[in-house]
Design a protein around this motif. Sequence first.
Motif, mmCIF file in Angstrom:
data_model
loop_
_atom_site.group_PDB
_atom_site.id
_atom_site.type_symbol
_atom_site.label_atom_id
_atom_site.label_comp_id
_atom_site.label_asym_id
_atom_site.label_seq_id
_atom_site.Cartn_x
_atom_site.Cartn_y
_atom_site.Cartn_z
ATOM 1 N N ASN A 92 2.042 15.012 2.146
ATOM 2 C CA ASN A 92 2.027 13.642 1.633
ATOM 3 C C ASN A 92 1.341 12.680 2.594
ATOM 4 O O ASN A 92 1.717 11.508 2.692
ATOM 5 N N ALA A 93 0.363 13.185 3.337
ATOM 6 C CA ALA A 93 -0.422 12.309 4.214
ATOM 7 C C ALA A 93 -1.157 11.269 3.377
ATOM 8 O O ALA A 93 -1.594 11.544 2.251
ATOM 9 N N TYR A 94 -1.287 10.065 3.918
ATOM 10 C CA TYR A 94 -1.860 8.960 3.144
ATOM 11 C C TYR A 94 -3.332 9.198 2.826
ATOM 12 O O TYR A 94 -3.817 8.772 1.780
ATOM 13 N N SER A 95 -4.042 9.862 3.707
ATOM 14 C CA SER A 95 -5.472 10.108 3.490
ATOM 15 C C SER A 95 -5.730 11.488 2.904
ATOM 16 O O SER A 95 -6.867 11.937 2.887
ATOM 17 N N GLY A 96 -4.703 12.173 2.415
ATOM 18 C CA GLY A 96 -4.869 13.505 1.867
ATOM 19 C C GLY A 96 -4.174 14.538 2.740
ATOM 20 O O GLY A 96 -3.627 14.226 3.797
ATOM 21 N N ASP B 284 0.811 -1.221 0.000
ATOM 22 C CA ASP B 284 0.000 0.000 0.000
ATOM 23 C C ASP B 284 0.842 1.268 0.000
ATOM 24 O O ASP B 284 0.268 2.371 -0.045
ATOM 25 N N SER C 21 3.460 4.298 8.742
ATOM 26 C CA SER C 21 2.745 4.781 9.925
ATOM 27 C C SER C 21 3.738 4.964 11.062
ATOM 28 O O SER C 21 4.430 4.014 11.451
ATOM 29 N N ASP D 280 0.185 8.876 9.166
ATOM 30 C CA ASP D 280 0.257 7.942 8.048
ATOM 31 C C ASP D 280 0.624 8.732 6.804
ATOM 32 O O ASP D 280 -0.138 9.597 6.356
ATOM 33 N N LYS E 217 2.439 2.598 2.468
ATOM 34 C CA LYS E 217 1.932 3.325 3.634
ATOM 35 C C LYS E 217 2.888 3.175 4.801
ATOM 36 O O LYS E 217 3.182 2.068 5.239
ATOM 37 N N TYR F 296 2.541 8.717 2.750
ATOM 38 C CA TYR F 296 2.781 7.908 1.552
ATOM 39 C C TYR F 296 4.279 7.740 1.353
ATOM 40 O O TYR F 296 5.032 8.713 1.377
ATOM 41 N N ARG G 22 -3.444 17.061 5.431
ATOM 42 C CA ARG G 22 -3.990 17.254 6.768
ATOM 43 C C ARG G 22 -3.077 18.193 7.545
ATOM 44 O O ARG G 22 -1.851 18.200 7.360
#
Length: 425
Positions: free
Chosen positions: A115-119, A68, A72, A147, A70, A149, A121
Motif C-alpha cells: 500500500n505504498a503511496y507511489s505504488g 491526499d 509519511s 509513504d 497520505k 496510503y 515498492r
Amino acid sequence: MYFCIVVVIALFSPRHVVGNNSSVGTQLYKDLLLNYEKNVRPGINYSYPTTVECEFRFAGLNGFKEIDSKLSITGVFVIRWFDERLIWNPYTYGGIYSTLLHKESLWIPDIAVTNAYSGVRFLYGIDFDIRAYYNGTMVMVTGDNFDVYCDADVTYYPVDIQTCFMNMVLWSSFPWEVTFEKVDVDHSLRDVTTSNPSWDVTEVKMFTEINPKIKTTMLNIRIKLKRLSEYIVINMILPVSFLCVINIFVFFLPADSGERIGFSITLLLSVAVFMTILSDSLPQSSRPQIAALCYFLFSQLMISILMMIFTIYGLRFYWMDPEKPIPTYMKFVSRVIGRLVGCQCCKRRQLTGVVEPVLTPDSGSGENGKKHVANFDKIPLDADEHFTWQKIANDFDNFCIIVFIFAIVLTNAVFCGKLSSNPEL
C-alpha cells in the motif's frame, strides 16, 4: 616419533590463522560465496518453511495529509533469518565472528510494501550490506521514509483518532516456503526524533496474517494517530461560538438607535469571512462522512443569517403605522410570549375606573338626609388599547432572544455530544 606426531596434527587439524586482517577477511568472503546460489532459499529440510524474524523500530511521524490520504513515517527494519550455507569456524579465520556481505550476492526475503503511496515498492530499495555471523544468522538492517496510503475518517474532527496500516508481503514466496516469525516493535528510536506538532502516535503494533486470496503471508504494521485538538478548538470553534453569542445582543439594542441592522450585518460578515479563512484548514473529505465540525460551522452561519432576518422583521413591526390595526393572532402571540417571558406589562390585566358617587335628596334615613345613590361597578377598559406596534416589536425581540439562545445551546450540545460519541476515545 615425536616429529611424526607433529606432522599428523598439522595435516588433520583445522586451520587456525593467527590474527585477522584484510587478507583473512577476503579469504572468508570468497569461501562463503563459493558455489553459493542466491536464488535458492536456505533450509536444511524443505518440509519446513524458512522463518524470518522482523523487528520494526518506529523513528517518527513526518506528516499525515487527510486530503491526499497520505501517511509519511520514518522507520527502521531489523530482519533476521538463518542460512546454513554461511556457517564457518571463527578460529579458522583468525577469530572473525561476523562479516559484511553485499545483498546482491545473497538470498534475502523479498518483502514488498503493497500500500505504498507511489505504488508497490520493495522494503530495501537502497544499496546496503548484510551482517553475517559465523553460526549462519543473517541480520539485515534497513531504514527509510515510507509513504503509505491511509484513508482518513474525519467524522469526529478535531478529536478524531486515525488508524493507518503499512501492509507488507513476501512478494514471490508461498507461506509454506517462507514465513514470518517473532515480529515485534521497538520504540527506542522515538526518543531521538522530534514529535509531530499536529498528531500524537498512540500505538504502533506489528502482526502477521495469512491472506487466503493471494496465498501468502502478510506483515502488517498498525499505527494509531490522535489529533492534537487544542489549536483547532481555540482558533476555530470558540471564536465562531462567541460571535454567535454576541449576535444575540442585537435584540437588546434600542430600535430607535438605528444600529441594529449595521450590528447584525457586521457580525454576519465576520462569521462568513472567518469561515472562509478557515476553509483551508478543514479536512476536505466527504467519505465516509463529512466532519461534524463542518455541520457545526454551517449551523452557526445559518443562525447568524436568521438573526439578521429576524432583526429586520422586528424593526418592521416597530416602525409600523400606528393607525394600522393589529391582527388578532399577533395579539394572541404577544400574550403568550409575555407569559413565557414573565413580563408584567404583557400579562392580561384589567384597569378599572371608579365613578364619583352622586348624592340626591332622600326622605329615608341617611346622613344629612342624603344617601349614595350609585357606586358603579368597576368598568374594565378595552384591552386592545394596550396593544401597540411597539409592544408587538418588543415581544418579538423577547421571543427571538429565547429562540436563538436555545438554538445556540442546542447546536453546541449536539456538536459536543457527537464528538464525545467517538468510539475510539
